[in-house]
Design an enzyme around this catalytic site. Sequence first.
Site, PDB file in Angstrom:
ATOM      1  N   GLU A 168       0.859  -1.181   0.000  1.00 36.77           N
ATOM      2  CA  GLU A 168       0.000   0.000   0.000  1.00 36.77           C
ATOM      3  C   GLU A 168       0.896   1.232   0.000  1.00 36.77           C
ATOM      4  O   GLU A 168       1.958   1.243   0.637  1.00 36.77           O
ATOM      5  CB  GLU A 168      -0.907   0.021   1.238  1.00 36.77           C
ATOM      6  CG  GLU A 168      -1.705   1.319   1.310  1.00 36.77           C
ATOM      7  CD  GLU A 168      -2.808   1.328   2.355  1.00 36.77           C
ATOM      8  OE1 GLU A 168      -2.736   0.540   3.302  1.00 36.77           O
ATOM      9  OE2 GLU A 168      -3.742   2.143   2.204  1.00 36.77           O
ATOM     10  N   CYS A 182      -6.447   1.149   2.816  1.00 34.09           N
ATOM     11  CA  CYS A 182      -7.411   2.258   2.881  1.00 34.09           C
ATOM     12  C   CYS A 182      -7.332   3.169   1.671  1.00 34.09           C
ATOM     13  O   CYS A 182      -8.315   3.856   1.358  1.00 34.09           O
ATOM     14  CB  CYS A 182      -7.197   3.060   4.155  1.00 34.09           C
ATOM     15  SG  CYS A 182      -7.643   2.147   5.630  1.00 34.09           S
ATOM     16  N   ASN A 197     -11.844  -3.226   0.191  1.00 35.57           N
ATOM     17  CA  ASN A 197     -10.691  -3.518   1.042  1.00 35.57           C
ATOM     18  C   ASN A 197     -11.141  -4.110   2.365  1.00 35.57           C
ATOM     19  O   ASN A 197     -11.269  -5.323   2.501  1.00 35.57           O
ATOM     20  CB  ASN A 197      -9.866  -2.249   1.256  1.00 35.57           C
ATOM     21  CG  ASN A 197      -8.796  -2.423   2.321  1.00 35.57           C
ATOM     22  OD1 ASN A 197      -8.116  -3.446   2.339  1.00 35.57           O
ATOM     23  ND2 ASN A 197      -8.662  -1.472   3.229  1.00 35.57           N
ATOM     24  N   GLU A 198     -11.451  -3.240   3.283  1.00 38.04           N
ATOM     25  CA  GLU A 198     -11.692  -3.684   4.659  1.00 38.04           C
ATOM     26  C   GLU A 198     -13.123  -3.287   5.003  1.00 38.04           C
ATOM     27  O   GLU A 198     -13.359  -2.530   5.927  1.00 38.04           O
ATOM     28  CB  GLU A 198     -10.680  -2.955   5.535  1.00 38.04           C
ATOM     29  CG  GLU A 198     -10.409  -3.536   6.862  1.00 38.04           C
ATOM     30  CD  GLU A 198      -9.280  -2.773   7.544  1.00 38.04           C
ATOM     31  OE1 GLU A 198      -9.387  -1.540   7.720  1.00 38.04           O
ATOM     32  OE2 GLU A 198      -8.280  -3.415   7.911  1.00 38.04           O
TER      33      GLU A 198
HETATM   34  O1  AHR Z   1      -2.060  -1.454   6.782  1.00 36.11           O
HETATM   35  C1  AHR Z   1      -2.552  -0.218   7.177  1.00 36.11           C
HETATM   36  C2  AHR Z   1      -4.066  -0.141   7.080  1.00 36.11           C
HETATM   37  O2  AHR Z   1      -4.664  -1.046   7.951  1.00 36.11           O
HETATM   38  C3  AHR Z   1      -4.648  -0.514   5.746  1.00 36.11           C
HETATM   39  O3  AHR Z   1      -4.648   0.548   4.872  1.00 36.11           O
HETATM   40  C4  AHR Z   1      -6.043  -0.912   6.079  1.00 36.11           C
HETATM   41  O4  AHR Z   1      -6.558  -1.891   5.215  1.00 36.11           O
HETATM   42  C5  AHR Z   1      -5.958  -1.372   7.515  1.00 36.11           C
HETATM   43  O5  AHR Z   1      -6.872  -0.712   8.304  1.00 36.11           O
END
Ligand code: AHR
Length: 659
Positions: free
Chosen positions: A51, A243, A373-374
């Site tokens: 990322e 993120c 993603n999350e």
């Molecule tokens: O790895 C850092 C962050 O942690 C990532 O962007 C996200 O997916 C998670 O909350």
Amino acid sequence: MNRKILHGSALILCLSAASIFSIGQSPVSLSVDADRPLHPIQPTMWGLFFEDINFAADGGLYAELVKNRSFEFPNPREGWMIEGSSLFHTPVLFVNRSEEESSNPRVARIRVDSTVCMMNSGFRGMGIHGGDPYRISLLASVLTGDVKIEVKLQAEDGAEIGNAGLHPTGSSWQKYEAVFTAGSTDPKANLKLCFEGNGTIEVDMISLFPVHTWMERPNGLRADLVQLLADLEPGFLRFPGGCIVEGRDLSKRYRWKNTIGNIEDRKILINRWNDENSRATPDYFQSFGLGFYEFFLLSEDLGAEPVPILNCGMACQFNTAELAAMEDLGPYLQDALDLIEFANGPTDSRWGSVRAEMGHPEPFHMKYLGIGNEQWGPQYFERYALFEELLNKEHPEIELISSTGPFASGPGFEYNAGQLKKFNPTLVDEHYYNTPDWFFENVKRYDTYDRDSYKIFAGEYAAANVRMGSPENRNVWITALAEAAYMTGLERNSDVVTMASYAPLLAHTEAWQWTPDLIWFDNLSAYGTPNYYVQKLNSTHRGTHLLGIHREGEDVTGADGLYASSVLDETSGEIIVKLVSKNEQRVPVRVSIETERELSPTATATVLSSSDLSAMNSIVEPKNIVPVNHFLDVKGKNLELQLDPYSLTIITINPSSRP
Ligand code: AHR
């Protein structure tokens, strides 16, 4: 065996089995069922999650040394210093041509009647290696007169350490470049361009790259950082986040189509981590010089499956949680279809032809696609359902990855896990950032997972020694040891967990927003944390099949501070035993290999250990904790050793005969 000597400076010691036990200490007996592999281990088992956080791309892996090269930051002057400029004397103007050039609207217009100089300070300075060649390039259009550009590379103290000359001609925009050799090394150099002569010139995309990028590619990646990634032999590369896929709001989401094609046409975007409260980094933007094409190329270089993650119509749920209305999801779904075509489509397809024009007519053979993603909650599943329905119909060959949100347990996790039973993802991405104790205690997490359901992608995990999210977290040895123990649990359950990656991957020592991180770097060098070596030892000893390893018939999951897993490499025939001890004392162990095969009389033990749980690696001490290789005697089918205090030991046993 050389392949397994993981560090050039690793010591090779010879241990005599006869002398290793202290009097009165009876060894812990472990037995490995080496002739009855339990299930295959997927080549994707251990991989990478990239990322653009902590200057991982711009200012890091992406080797560009000029910050704000096209003046598109909100303040076009950011990163630039114009000598002799004042409110009433402005030889450099920033002209916005937005109507004609919507992705790259600004250029610098320089009126020259005496020398005008502008300086770029790079990303916390420019790391320059003495003796190495550098390529300066820029786009220029001469409006009037005759202007020459003197390019100077200056050390932090102002000394000139390199120079070149450019002489743009003609009013049409053209690229000009020169290569020169840096005279000396400097961690915080800057680039000075002096415009001389008489006339007016416009310039854009002022760029300085090392020639020696990874594979010497122009617009390439920092070779030392890619080498550290390559050394991990990753099974996959998940990108681009995290993120940043989601964005703080939807207008800031990651759009892959904006990251391909000519680099001057890639529209910059504020990095989601720019204004992260704990460590604001106001000069953090995404130039997308490292974009989706380059991510696919990097995956190919690393021999890793590309695993792109797409926005599913949801902004970061920790921030605005903004949603695209269900009826507006069309473009998001189309992005997914088009991405598959970009990666895998024929060269006469719309997006396949873009890939071919960029230099890669062959498909990238993408197999996996992450939807969101999350994400969590009902809004996610409403949206996920549309993606799954469409993609299963149009591209049944693509394995979809769904999400359980940011936590490893609790109501959000339970809700998602329940919903997921209604869907058909191949993999479900679980994330956990937690304490070392959590990792030690959860080593049996997957023992009870449903074997007939989706597979698990442990897509982000890291042990944090302070509280989760604290900027005080450090990559201390206890965190790596806890991850090593936990990874024995992932491996024992590799019929369920088929992909796993530590997070985040990269961090600049002066420009990070999140700790801990796997690899740290400054402008000149980089080092692997102890956590990096834990990943590396597992990844480079991944084997092809799981073997049972037991103590009195039970899995080794933490009793007496011991954790274990074992794999067979069917190609080489090697039997690999992974042992983690969280004991303060040395622990004698006897390993019996249950096999019909003859074993070679010597095995290798690769040990990563420190008696100091707070020990770390650093830029100045990058090898404080690194793997050390030993030889072990094998007596018949048995070997004996003492596990170091707080250690990960990987034993590689070579059979001397086939079954
Ligand atoms: O790895 C850092 C962050 O942690 C990532 O962007 C996200 O997916 C998670 O909350």
